[in-house]
Design a protein around this motif. Structure first.
Motif, PDB file in Angstrom:
ATOM      1  N   TYR A 130      42.118  48.200  32.752  1.00 30.55           N
ATOM      2  CA  TYR A 130      42.201  48.230  34.218  1.00 30.55           C
ATOM      3  C   TYR A 130      43.647  48.236  34.690  1.00 30.55           C
ATOM      4  CZ  TYR A 130      37.175  47.771  34.531  1.00 30.55           C
ATOM      5  OH  TYR A 130      35.832  48.012  34.422  1.00 30.55           O
ATOM      6  N   ARG A 131      44.520  47.464  34.010  1.00 27.21           N
ATOM      7  CA  ARG A 131      45.913  47.407  34.462  1.00 27.21           C
ATOM      8  C   ARG A 131      46.637  48.708  34.123  1.00 27.21           C
ATOM      9  NH1 ARG A 131      49.162  47.649  37.462  1.00 27.21           N
ATOM     10  NH2 ARG A 131      51.064  46.381  37.765  1.00 27.21           N
ATOM     11  N   LYS A 132      46.328  49.273  32.954  1.00 23.39           N
ATOM     12  CA  LYS A 132      46.961  50.556  32.560  1.00 23.39           C
ATOM     13  C   LYS A 132      46.550  51.639  33.560  1.00 23.39           C
ATOM     14  CE  LYS A 132      48.367  53.701  29.251  1.00 23.39           C
ATOM     15  NZ  LYS A 132      49.668  53.729  28.590  1.00 23.39           N
ATOM     16  N   LEU A 133      45.265  51.656  33.900  1.00 26.64           N
ATOM     17  CA  LEU A 133      44.754  52.653  34.855  1.00 26.64           C
ATOM     18  C   LEU A 133      45.503  52.533  36.182  1.00 26.64           C
ATOM     19  CD1 LEU A 133      42.510  54.747  35.651  1.00 26.64           C
ATOM     20  CD2 LEU A 133      41.090  52.774  36.278  1.00 26.64           C
ATOM     21  N   SER A 134      45.709  51.316  36.641  1.00 31.29           N
ATOM     22  CA  SER A 134      46.364  51.145  37.963  1.00 31.29           C
ATOM     23  C   SER A 134      47.827  51.573  37.908  1.00 31.29           C
ATOM     24  CB  SER A 134      46.232  49.697  38.445  1.00 31.29           C
ATOM     25  OG  SER A 134      46.776  48.799  37.503  1.00 31.29           O
ATOM     26  N   VAL A 284      41.153  27.087  53.962  1.00 26.12           N
ATOM     27  CA  VAL A 284      40.484  27.759  52.839  1.00 26.12           C
ATOM     28  C   VAL A 284      41.400  28.880  52.367  1.00 26.12           C
ATOM     29  CG1 VAL A 284      38.410  28.958  52.031  1.00 26.12           C
ATOM     30  CG2 VAL A 284      38.226  27.221  53.843  1.00 26.12           C
ATOM     31  N   ARG A 285      41.726  28.852  51.077  1.00 24.85           N
ATOM     32  CA  ARG A 285      42.647  29.869  50.527  1.00 24.85           C
ATOM     33  C   ARG A 285      41.858  30.745  49.556  1.00 24.85           C
ATOM     34  NH1 ARG A 285      47.648  26.014  48.663  1.00 24.85           N
ATOM     35  NH2 ARG A 285      46.101  25.459  47.066  1.00 24.85           N
ATOM     36  N   PHE A 286      41.848  32.026  49.829  1.00 23.69           N
ATOM     37  CA  PHE A 286      41.115  32.978  48.986  1.00 23.69           C
ATOM     38  C   PHE A 286      42.122  33.711  48.087  1.00 23.69           C
ATOM     39  CE2 PHE A 286      37.090  32.667  51.176  1.00 23.69           C
ATOM     40  CZ  PHE A 286      37.413  32.357  52.487  1.00 23.69           C
ATOM     41  N   TYR A 287      41.911  33.648  46.784  1.00 18.92           N
ATOM     42  CA  TYR A 287      42.795  34.372  45.860  1.00 18.92           C
ATOM     43  C   TYR A 287      42.172  35.733  45.583  1.00 18.92           C
ATOM     44  CZ  TYR A 287      45.133  29.904  45.195  1.00 18.92           C
ATOM     45  OH  TYR A 287      45.821  28.735  45.408  1.00 18.92           O
ATOM     46  N   VAL A 288      42.947  36.760  45.915  1.00 16.78           N
ATOM     47  CA  VAL A 288      42.463  38.134  45.748  1.00 16.78           C
ATOM     48  C   VAL A 288      43.288  38.823  44.657  1.00 16.78           C
ATOM     49  CG1 VAL A 288      41.650  38.372  48.125  1.00 16.78           C
ATOM     50  CG2 VAL A 288      44.026  38.964  47.567  1.00 16.78           C
ATOM     51  N   LYS A 289      42.792  39.955  44.159  1.00 15.76           N
ATOM     52  CA  LYS A 289      43.507  40.681  43.094  1.00 15.76           C
ATOM     53  C   LYS A 289      44.585  41.567  43.730  1.00 15.76           C
ATOM     54  CE  LYS A 289      40.633  39.311  39.770  1.00 15.76           C
ATOM     55  NZ  LYS A 289      39.625  38.564  40.502  1.00 15.76           N
ATOM     56  N   LYS A 290      45.716  41.722  43.004  1.00 11.45           N
ATOM     57  CA  LYS A 290      46.817  42.595  43.477  1.00 11.45           C
ATOM     58  C   LYS A 290      46.567  44.051  43.091  1.00 11.45           C
ATOM     59  CE  LYS A 290      51.325  41.604  43.362  1.00 11.45           C
ATOM     60  NZ  LYS A 290      52.639  41.038  42.923  1.00 11.45           N
ATOM     61  N   HIS A 291      45.702  44.269  42.105  1.00  7.85           N
ATOM     62  CA  HIS A 291      45.456  45.634  41.606  1.00  7.85           C
ATOM     63  C   HIS A 291      43.959  45.895  41.517  1.00  7.85           C
ATOM     64  CE1 HIS A 291      49.689  45.479  40.514  1.00  7.85           C
ATOM     65  NE2 HIS A 291      49.450  44.334  39.896  1.00  7.85           N
ATOM     66  N   PRO A 292      43.532  47.155  41.578  1.00 11.12           N
ATOM     67  CA  PRO A 292      42.106  47.454  41.390  1.00 11.12           C
ATOM     68  C   PRO A 292      41.640  46.894  40.046  1.00 11.12           C
ATOM     69  CG  PRO A 292      43.295  49.408  42.132  1.00 11.12           C
ATOM     70  CD  PRO A 292      44.333  48.365  41.828  1.00 11.12           C
ATOM     71  N   TRP A 293      40.501  46.144  40.062  1.00 11.94           N
ATOM     72  CA  TRP A 293      40.212  45.324  38.886  1.00 11.94           C
ATOM     73  C   TRP A 293      38.722  45.228  38.619  1.00 11.94           C
ATOM     74  CZ3 TRP A 293      43.617  43.919  35.391  1.00 11.94           C
ATOM     75  CH2 TRP A 293      43.382  42.825  34.540  1.00 11.94           C
TER      76      TRP A 293
END
Ligand code: F6P
Ligand code: MG
Length: 446
Positions: A130-134, A284-293
């Motif tokens: 997934y990280r390589k793709l992004s 409330v803190r929401f942790y989101v992804k920095k890259h498509p995952w």
């Protein structure tokens, strides 16, 4: 009797179960995901360019040439995967690239060989894909902000809207209750948030996996499918939190966008209803992804697109109003979205103290952190081959920044915290990878 965890500390899930679900994932599922992503990009690249107000035909030609290069990179990645070639270093200057490449070098140092797709640990190679793709998009000229999974995430949300309306209507119905009466709904919405995790496009290899049945009707017969259930302990935890009357910080490490995200936000709404969270004295803190995952994991833009979609959903005033209310929570900073590289690294969570102590300490400020989904669970338990009766606290191997809850449908052969008398033979052979069974874990930080 204390079950000693016979953990194959240095034998990750993949090597130990070379014929298990991990193998099927790398051999079949991930290549299928890559092909679908390549096809979608081939179809969508020009509309993406036009949507970004690029109207010069010379630019289109340039972008078209670049799209062919990216498609070639995706095809090469798929070829390397199915022929068990070595992984390689990531290209680019994003803040996490060096960490990824250090991980690659460390692997070679430890194993005295390069990681390959079929011999390296499942967690590493799946995250790597997934990280390589992004990186193909983020290092490009014309497609830096292209999300290769946006089309699938949008479609999944739209296909789930009837379930969203059912749940939104129910939430509106119970909003008239007193705080005391509302408490009985917390357990229900914890389960709804748990089962929202079934809607994940990674396990379905991108096939439609939307919530099309009523999330309420399903609950009754799903209860027995929760194989580890700490919801009573979780309710006690919230009750004590309310009694403390302090400023509460609740962290949620999100998983999938769309319906699952909607169920997570409904759970927060019910916590406000019961006073377990005081709207004025909580964050409330929401942790989101920095890259498509993993296809459907929530990025910042997915969070906003859910709320925007709801705010403009003319078929239901209740959904429209809820979208507006949730937008206001963000505007008033009662809800904040946090991006962090750590969630899209190959490391499991026991490494966080070393690799990203600031994040570990930040989560440590919260009263509770809720981890949603299967990949987060795998990273909590190190994706190791635990005896399933191993206490979850032990499987965390020292990762406990604050009290921790995991809401997870089981989609991988990693599990712990099961009752001593659990009999696997009473369940279907694929009980660990079907997503049909769930777990609610709570580990309190004393
Ligand atoms: O099991 C399939 C899979 O892709 C796993 O590799 C991964 O852990 C999981 O699905 C993702 O599911 P979730 O969205 O619940 O983290
Ligand atoms: Mg996911």
């Amino acid at each position: 009797m204390i079950i000693r965890s016979i953990v194959n500390q240095d034998v990750d899930i993949f090597q130990f179960h070379s014929r298990c679900f991990a193998y099927v994932t790398i051999k079949d599922r991930l290549p299928t995901i890559l092909v679908k992503t390549l096809d979608a990009f081939h179809r969508n690249w020009l509309s993406f360019i036009k949507r970004n107000q690029i109207n010069d035909s010379n630019d289109w030609k340039d972008a078209g040439d670049e799209s062919k290069k990216i498609i070639g990179e995706m095809a090469k990645l798929k070829y390397e995967m199915v022929t068990d070639k070595p992984l390689d270093k990531l290209i680019g200057n994003a803040t996490d690239i060096d960490i990824w490449n250090d991980y690659f070098q460390e692997y070679i140092k430890k194993h005295r060989e390069e990681p390959t797709w079929f011999t390296a640990p499942w967690l590493y190679v799946e995250c790597f894909m997934y990280r390589k793709l992004s990186t193909f998009f983020e290092t490009s000229k014309w497609f830096k902000k292209y999300d290769p999974f946006e089309e699938q995430k949008q479609h999944a949300l739209q296909s789930s809207m009837s379930a969203v309306v059912i749940l939104g209507n129910y939430l509106a119905l119970i909003t008239g209750n007193t705080q005391e009466e509302a408490i009985k709904f917390v357990d229900m919405f914890i389960q709804i948030s748990l089962w929202g995790n079934k809607c994940d496009l990674s396990i379905s290899a991108g096939n439609d996996n939307s919530q099309i049945t009523s999330p309420l009707k399903d609950l009754v017969n799903l209860k027995e499918k929760i194989l580890v259930n700490d919801s009573e302990k979780l309710l006690d935890f919230f009750t004590k939190l309310k009694a403390d009357k302090q400023q509460v910080i609740l962290d949620i490490v999100l998983d999938n966008a769309g319906f699952e995200l909607f169920t997570d936000l409904c759970l927060i709404e019910v916590l406000y209803l019961t006073g377990f969270l005081d709207l004025k004295h909580s964050l409330v803190r929401f942790y989101v992804k920095k890259h498509p995952w993993f296809i459907s994991d929530t990025m910042k833009h997915d969070f906003y697109s859910l709320l925007d979609y709801m705010k403009n959903y003319h078929e239901s005033n209740i959904i429209k109003d809820l979208g507006g209310k949730w937008h206001n929570y963000l505007a008033n900073k009662q809800w904040i979205l946090i991006e962090n590289d750590y969630w899209t690294l190959p490391h499991d969570f026991s490494a966080m103290k070393i690799v990203n102590p600031d994040l570990y300490n930040q989560i440590g400020q919260a009263n509770l952190v809720i981890f949603k989904g299967d990949l987060n669970y795998r990273k909590l338990a190190g994706d190791l081959n635990w005896i399933i009766q191993t206490p979850f606290r032990e499987a965390l191997r020292g990762f406990l920044p604050t009290s921790l809850c995991s809401l997870r449908t089981i989609k991988a052969n990693v599990a712990c915290g099961f009752p001593i008398d659990f009999k696997q033979e009473n369940y279907p052979k694929d009980w660990m990878v079907s997503g049909e069974f769930g777990m609610i874990h709570l580990v309190k930080k004393e």
